[in-house]
Design a protein around this motif. Structure first.
Motif, PDB file in Angstrom:
ATOM      1  N   PRO A   1      46.483  21.740 -33.363  1.00 16.54           N
ATOM      2  CA  PRO A   1      45.388  21.162 -32.586  1.00 16.54           C
ATOM      3  C   PRO A   1      44.855  19.857 -33.174  1.00 16.54           C
ATOM      4  O   PRO A   1      44.417  18.974 -32.441  1.00 16.54           O
ATOM      5  CB  PRO A   1      44.319  22.265 -32.610  1.00 16.54           C
ATOM      6  CG  PRO A   1      45.099  23.533 -32.750  1.00 16.54           C
ATOM      7  CD  PRO A   1      46.241  23.177 -33.673  1.00 16.54           C
ATOM      8  N   SER A   2      44.892  19.730 -34.499  1.00 17.31           N
ATOM      9  CA  SER A   2      44.370  18.524 -35.151  1.00 17.31           C
ATOM     10  C   SER A   2      45.234  17.298 -34.880  1.00 17.31           C
ATOM     11  O   SER A   2      44.785  16.156 -35.067  1.00 17.31           O
ATOM     12  CB  SER A   2      44.270  18.736 -36.667  1.00 17.31           C
ATOM     13  OG  SER A   2      45.557  18.946 -37.228  1.00 17.31           O
TER      14      SER A   2
ATOM     15  N   THR B   1      44.955  21.967 -26.472  1.00 16.00           N
ATOM     16  CA  THR B   1      46.325  21.967 -26.990  1.00 16.00           C
ATOM     17  C   THR B   1      46.996  23.332 -26.850  1.00 16.00           C
ATOM     18  O   THR B   1      48.113  23.529 -27.333  1.00 16.00           O
ATOM     19  CB  THR B   1      46.345  21.559 -28.484  1.00 16.00           C
ATOM     20  OG1 THR B   1      45.515  22.447 -29.243  1.00 16.00           O
ATOM     21  CG2 THR B   1      45.852  20.127 -28.661  1.00 16.00           C
ATOM     22  N   ASP B   2      46.341  24.252 -26.158  1.00 16.45           N
ATOM     23  CA  ASP B   2      46.887  25.594 -25.957  1.00 16.45           C
ATOM     24  C   ASP B   2      48.102  25.520 -25.014  1.00 16.45           C
ATOM     25  O   ASP B   2      47.961  25.190 -23.835  1.00 16.45           O
ATOM     26  CB  ASP B   2      45.808  26.494 -25.346  1.00 16.45           C
ATOM     27  CG  ASP B   2      46.278  27.931 -25.164  1.00 16.45           C
ATOM     28  OD1 ASP B   2      47.469  28.215 -25.431  1.00 16.45           O
ATOM     29  OD2 ASP B   2      45.457  28.762 -24.741  1.00 16.45           O
ATOM     30  N   PRO B   3      49.297  25.820 -25.511  1.00 16.21           N
ATOM     31  CA  PRO B   3      50.498  25.700 -24.671  1.00 16.21           C
ATOM     32  C   PRO B   3      50.561  26.727 -23.546  1.00 16.21           C
ATOM     33  O   PRO B   3      51.333  26.568 -22.597  1.00 16.21           O
ATOM     34  CB  PRO B   3      51.639  25.915 -25.671  1.00 16.21           C
ATOM     35  CG  PRO B   3      51.037  26.734 -26.764  1.00 16.21           C
ATOM     36  CD  PRO B   3      49.616  26.272 -26.880  1.00 16.21           C
TER      37      PRO B   3
ATOM     38  N   SER C   1      34.623  19.917 -32.505  1.00 15.96           N
ATOM     39  CA  SER C   1      34.773  21.266 -31.960  1.00 15.96           C
ATOM     40  C   SER C   1      36.213  21.770 -32.069  1.00 15.96           C
ATOM     41  O   SER C   1      37.086  21.321 -31.320  1.00 15.96           O
ATOM     42  CB  SER C   1      34.325  21.288 -30.497  1.00 15.96           C
ATOM     43  OG  SER C   1      34.609  22.539 -29.897  1.00 15.96           O
ATOM     44  N   LEU C   2      36.446  22.710 -32.961  1.00 16.64           N
ATOM     45  CA  LEU C   2      37.766  23.327 -33.072  1.00 16.64           C
ATOM     46  C   LEU C   2      38.127  24.095 -31.800  1.00 16.64           C
ATOM     47  O   LEU C   2      39.280  23.997 -31.330  1.00 16.64           O
ATOM     48  CB  LEU C   2      37.822  24.246 -34.286  1.00 16.64           C
ATOM     49  CG  LEU C   2      39.127  25.032 -34.475  1.00 16.64           C
ATOM     50  CD1 LEU C   2      40.318  24.087 -34.583  1.00 16.64           C
ATOM     51  CD2 LEU C   2      39.031  25.935 -35.714  1.00 16.64           C
ATOM     52  N   PRO C   3      37.195  24.850 -31.195  1.00 17.15           N
ATOM     53  CA  PRO C   3      37.541  25.538 -29.936  1.00 17.15           C
ATOM     54  C   PRO C   3      38.001  24.569 -28.855  1.00 17.15           C
ATOM     55  O   PRO C   3      38.907  24.888 -28.074  1.00 17.15           O
ATOM     56  CB  PRO C   3      36.232  26.228 -29.555  1.00 17.15           C
ATOM     57  CG  PRO C   3      35.539  26.459 -30.856  1.00 17.15           C
ATOM     58  CD  PRO C   3      35.851  25.244 -31.677  1.00 17.15           C
ATOM     59  N   LEU C   4      37.387  23.387 -28.796  1.00 11.88           N
ATOM     60  CA  LEU C   4      37.789  22.404 -27.787  1.00 11.88           C
ATOM     61  C   LEU C   4      39.197  21.889 -28.078  1.00 11.88           C
ATOM     62  O   LEU C   4      40.014  21.766 -27.148  1.00 11.88           O
ATOM     63  CB  LEU C   4      36.806  21.234 -27.769  1.00 11.88           C
ATOM     64  CG  LEU C   4      37.149  20.079 -26.830  1.00 11.88           C
ATOM     65  CD1 LEU C   4      37.274  20.564 -25.391  1.00 11.88           C
ATOM     66  CD2 LEU C   4      36.103  18.975 -26.938  1.00 11.88           C
TER      67      LEU C   4
END
Length: 262
Positions: A93-94, A53-55, A45-48
């Protein structure tokens, strides 16, 4: 795991290592299995991955999300590692799942010696093997092949890593992923995996002299990855990670290898 950790991600990985610590062999096995489970979830899941990792998102919110996802299925120690990862700043994020994979391998390698050598051995045994090509062409799961061929030949720690990698290649070639994992495991034991190709098989005495000489030059323990290749010019070829040894030392090590094997 081939992701090059730079800047914020490199610092975040360092912080994760501090949280992971040096668990016992039993705990290391559980932690690595837990982390590989989490990696599969994150990779699906990219959204997850972005959410964790959203600063701009508060750490408490990300920690709560990790709790909701994993608290019922993994150990408290594993959960703390993932929460720590979510609290860090990442360049991409990856990088979070890639870092968790590194930690999973490192905790196993830190608790059991020889993981690097065995992972490289599996890679060599399967490199170009008809069984691997047949498994891929026939749709057979690679992890089933690995289990059938190596479950009685390598340690439990090595097998756990190899199976986890096989089940979640994340766009990588299996052999390359195993080789990367071997290098991570060797670095955790403060060993440099030196790849040696020779025209003829080295004797035990030659291998030991070569290992000792290269270790002295590098100033750290060396693990030899030996391959016989009759096409090697000059009798022997020595290679290692470019980021671990500079060019001048590299040339001296290669020359030392040729002399010792002659």
């Amino acid at each position: 795991m081939a992701v090059d950790m730079k800047g914020a991600s490199r610092q975040a990985l360092s912080a994760l290592r501090g949280v992971a610590g040096n668990p016992s062999a039993q705990d290391a096995g559980r932690i690595s299995q837990d982390l590989f489970v989490a990696i599969q979830v994150l990779d699906s899941s990219l959204p997850l991955r972005r959410a964790l990792t959203d600063p701009t998102r508060e750490s408490a919110s990300k920690s709560a999300l990790v709790e909701d996802l994993f608290a019922k299925s993994i150990s408290a120690q594993s959960l703390s590692i993932i929460k720590s990862g979510a609290s860090e700043r990442w360049s991409s994020p990856s990088n979070l799942p890639a870092a968790l994979e590194i930690i999973a391998i490192e905790v196993e390698a830190g608790a059991a010696d020889g993981v690097d050598v065995e992972l490289m051995g599996i890679a060599h045994a399967l490199s170009g093997a008809k069984e691997l090509s047949s498994a891929l062409m026939g749709g057979r799961a690679i992890d089933s092949l690995v289990s059938d061929l190596f479950s009685q030949k390598v340690s439990a720690a090595t097998l756990r890593i190899a199976l986890a990698i096989a089940r979640n290649l994340r766009g990588r070639h299996f052999i390359s992923a195993l080789e990367e994992s071997a290098n991570v495991a060797g670095a955790r034991r403060k060993k440099t995996v030196v790849h040696v190709r020779s025209a003829v098989s080295l004797t035990s005495a030659q291998s030991e002299r070569l290992r000792a000489s290269l270790g002295k030059e590098l100033g750290r323990e060396v693990s030899l990855d030996l391959t016989v290749d009759a096409s090697v010019i000059g009798g022997i070829e020595v290679k290692f990670d470019d980021d671990m040894v500079d060019g001048t030392i590299a040339r001296r090590l290669a020359e030392a290898g040729r002399k010792l094997a002659s």
